[in-house]
Design an enzyme around this catalytic site. Structure first.
Site, mmCIF file in Angstrom:
data_model
loop_
_atom_site.group_PDB
_atom_site.id
_atom_site.type_symbol
_atom_site.label_atom_id
_atom_site.label_comp_id
_atom_site.label_asym_id
_atom_site.label_seq_id
_atom_site.Cartn_x
_atom_site.Cartn_y
_atom_site.Cartn_z
ATOM 1 N N ARG A 233 14.426 -3.890 14.875
ATOM 2 C CA ARG A 233 15.940 -3.204 15.075
ATOM 3 C C ARG A 233 16.396 -3.917 15.346
ATOM 4 N NH1 ARG A 233 13.222 0.360 13.046
ATOM 5 N NH2 ARG A 233 13.373 2.319 13.627
ATOM 6 N N GLU A 262 24.074 -1.739 11.386
ATOM 7 C CA GLU A 262 23.695 -1.154 10.042
ATOM 8 C C GLU A 262 23.671 -0.344 9.218
ATOM 9 O OE1 GLU A 262 19.568 -2.152 10.050
ATOM 10 O OE2 GLU A 262 19.062 -0.230 10.027
ATOM 11 N N HIS A 294 16.842 -3.346 5.657
ATOM 12 C CA HIS A 294 15.770 -2.459 5.782
ATOM 13 C C HIS A 294 14.431 -1.588 5.650
ATOM 14 C CE1 HIS A 294 15.078 -0.181 9.812
ATOM 15 N NE2 HIS A 294 14.137 -0.209 9.583
HETATM 16 N N1 NAD Z 1 11.748 -2.548 9.059
HETATM 17 C C1 NAD Z 1 11.284 -1.660 9.629
HETATM 18 O O1 NAD Z 1 10.977 -1.001 8.463
HETATM 19 C C2 NAD Z 1 10.841 -1.444 10.277
HETATM 20 C C3 NAD Z 1 9.156 -0.476 10.367
HETATM 21 C C4 NAD Z 1 8.112 0.363 11.283
HETATM 22 C C5 NAD Z 1 9.354 -0.094 12.351
HETATM 23 N N2 NAD Z 1 10.329 -1.311 13.097
HETATM 24 C C6 NAD Z 1 10.050 -1.428 14.294
HETATM 25 O O2 NAD Z 1 8.728 -2.342 15.165
HETATM 26 C C7 NAD Z 1 8.760 -1.471 16.369
HETATM 27 C C8 NAD Z 1 7.323 -1.566 16.346
HETATM 28 O O3 NAD Z 1 6.972 -0.509 16.237
HETATM 29 P P1 NAD Z 1 4.539 -1.012 16.273
HETATM 30 O O4 NAD Z 1 4.704 0.345 15.139
HETATM 31 O O5 NAD Z 1 4.559 -2.020 16.028
HETATM 32 O O6 NAD Z 1 4.826 -0.735 17.448
HETATM 33 P P2 NAD Z 1 4.174 -0.528 18.376
HETATM 34 O O7 NAD Z 1 4.407 1.187 19.444
HETATM 35 O O8 NAD Z 1 2.656 -0.462 18.111
HETATM 36 O O9 NAD Z 1 4.480 -1.853 19.674
HETATM 37 C C9 NAD Z 1 5.471 -1.744 20.223
HETATM 38 C C10 NAD Z 1 5.129 -3.187 21.964
HETATM 39 O O10 NAD Z 1 6.183 -3.651 22.085
HETATM 40 C C11 NAD Z 1 5.792 -3.055 23.662
HETATM 41 N N3 NAD Z 1 7.464 -2.683 24.431
HETATM 42 C C12 NAD Z 1 7.560 -1.349 24.458
HETATM 43 N N4 NAD Z 1 8.733 -1.774 25.407
HETATM 44 C C13 NAD Z 1 9.032 -3.104 25.727
HETATM 45 C C14 NAD Z 1 9.430 -3.849 26.739
HETATM 46 N N5 NAD Z 1 10.963 -3.120 27.419
HETATM 47 N N6 NAD Z 1 9.808 -5.387 26.919
HETATM 48 C C15 NAD Z 1 8.893 -6.018 25.732
HETATM 49 N N7 NAD Z 1 7.485 -5.569 25.138
HETATM 50 C C16 NAD Z 1 7.547 -3.677 25.111
HETATM 51 C C17 NAD Z 1 4.648 -2.075 24.065
HETATM 52 O O11 NAD Z 1 3.860 -2.041 25.407
HETATM 53 C C18 NAD Z 1 4.368 -2.594 22.093
HETATM 54 O O12 NAD Z 1 2.803 -3.317 22.384
HETATM 55 C C19 NAD Z 1 9.258 -0.402 16.294
HETATM 56 O O13 NAD Z 1 9.296 0.437 17.407
HETATM 57 C C20 NAD Z 1 10.360 0.206 15.135
HETATM 58 O O14 NAD Z 1 11.859 -0.884 16.244
HETATM 59 C C21 NAD Z 1 10.862 -1.614 11.667
#
Ligand code: NAD
Length: 331
Positions: A233, A262, A294
């Protein structure tokens, strides 16, 4: 009951229409939900939204007044939704809590390798029949260090690819992932990860506690020749501070699929308009920066899964069932 879907891309439209075909009629709109477009939702109990739709307090109030009772968000992240207000207004909000993490992890790697090996510049040159190699030198990643901030589903998929490259793995997360440990990842404090990594990739969600996780201090603690990739993000990175570091000639490459301002830009054709975002305008002028709009999730596999889960979320709502995808009501 007609489902109204906002922010639908052309490639996505047939997938949505096909997935809902046996259940509900659908109307898809390419416009994003915001205070201007919220009145279109009037009379629709269920709407579907995408990541750059605005579901803040004003829009949610307009939706509630128009009779909307359920929002099916077609993404994992939900930082665009004011959940407290939705709950107070009695609007159910569901998201897609998981889909192909490979779509995003593979794209993060695409950005990393494109900036490392100067692919955009090389392609521009060869189209111009300029076959020199000056300025195209990259670095082997084998034996170098990958730092993964956020080792959940996408971070783990990213780490597996890094492992395949033969990289040393450092991780930072509030919760350690045993699968990453098995790959040989060492969990370290964020400061150590930033100082030691040749490649830093962001995979934590955007939360108040992670906003500007990569701020001026974090950027200064990174290696001058590091590669930074953000496919999570935009708000995770202080973009103005990043521009300052880039202006000072730092970093081998920066790949950004997301940008903190964005909304209102990404997914739209702004090519014939005057650019009024000076930070973005400056960012895209750096030869070592690659910005995409994105698109990391945008594979046929991931979008098909997102749409299928969105249909399930709608069917759960109409049947009065609750799933792990429901964000509000909280219980
Ligand atoms: N660019 C894109 O098209 C796109 C698409 C999907 C997801 N995303 C982003 O990717 C991110 C991750 O997705 P995911 O499926 O791996 O999620 P997930 O929930 O499997 O993993 C997120 C990780 O972040 C950790 N986390 C949460 N809060 C935290 C904090 N305060 N400090 C440190 N670590 C923390 C969690 O423990 C977890 O391991 C989503 O939140 C989203 O923002 C982007």
């Amino acid at each position: 009951m007609e489902i109204l879907a906002f922010g639908v891309q052309a490639d996505e439209k047939p997938l949505i229409e096909r997935a809902f075909a046996d259940h509900h009629p659908t109307r898809t709109l390419d416009v994003f939900l915001n205070t201007d477009t919220a009145p279109i939702a009037a009379g629709h109990e269920i709407i579907s939204t995408s990541v750059n739709c605005d579901l803040g307090a004003d829009v949610l109030s307009d939706l509630a007044a128009g009779g909307t009772r359920m929002v099916a968000q077609r993404s994992t992240g939900f930082n665009n939704v004011d959940l407290d207000v939705a709950e107070r207004l009695g609007i159910t909000v569901a998201r897609v809590s998981s889909y192909s993490p490979y779509s995003v992890a593979e794209f993060a790697w695409t950005l990393a390798m494109a900036v490392n090996r100067r692919i955009v510049r090389a392609s521009t040159r060869t189209r111009d029949f300029d076959f020199r190699l000056d300025g195209l030198m990259g670095r082997d990643l084998h034996g170098r260090t990958a730092g993964v901030l956020g080792t959940g589903k996408i971070g783990e998929a990213f780490a597996r690819i890094a492992h395949g490259f033969g990289m040393r793995l450092l991780g930072w997360d509030v919760a350690e992932n045993p699968a990453c440990r098995e790959l040989g990842m060492t969990y370290v404090p964020k400061e150590q990860l930033l100082a030691e990594s040749d490649l830093v990739s962001l995979h934590v969600p955007l939360l108040p506690s992670t906003r500007h996780l990569i701020d001026a201090t974090a950027l200064k603690s990174m290696r001058d020749d590091a590669i930074l990739v953000n496919s999570s993000r935009g708000g995770l990175v202080d973009t103005a501070a990043l521009v300052d570091e880039l202006r000072a000639g730092r970093f081998t490459g920066v790949g950004l699929d997301v940008y903190e301002a964005e909304a209102g830009l990404f997914f739209l054709d702004k090519s014939l308009e005057a650019v009024d975002d000076d930070t973005l305008a400056r960012l895209v002028t750096f030869p070592n920066v690659l910005v995409t709009s994105h698109q990391a999730y945008y594979t046929v596999d991931a979008v098909t899964q997102i749409v299928a889960t969105t249909v399930d979320n709608v069917l759960d709502y109409t049947a009065g069932r609750r799933s792990e995808n429901v964000l509000v009501p909280r219980s």
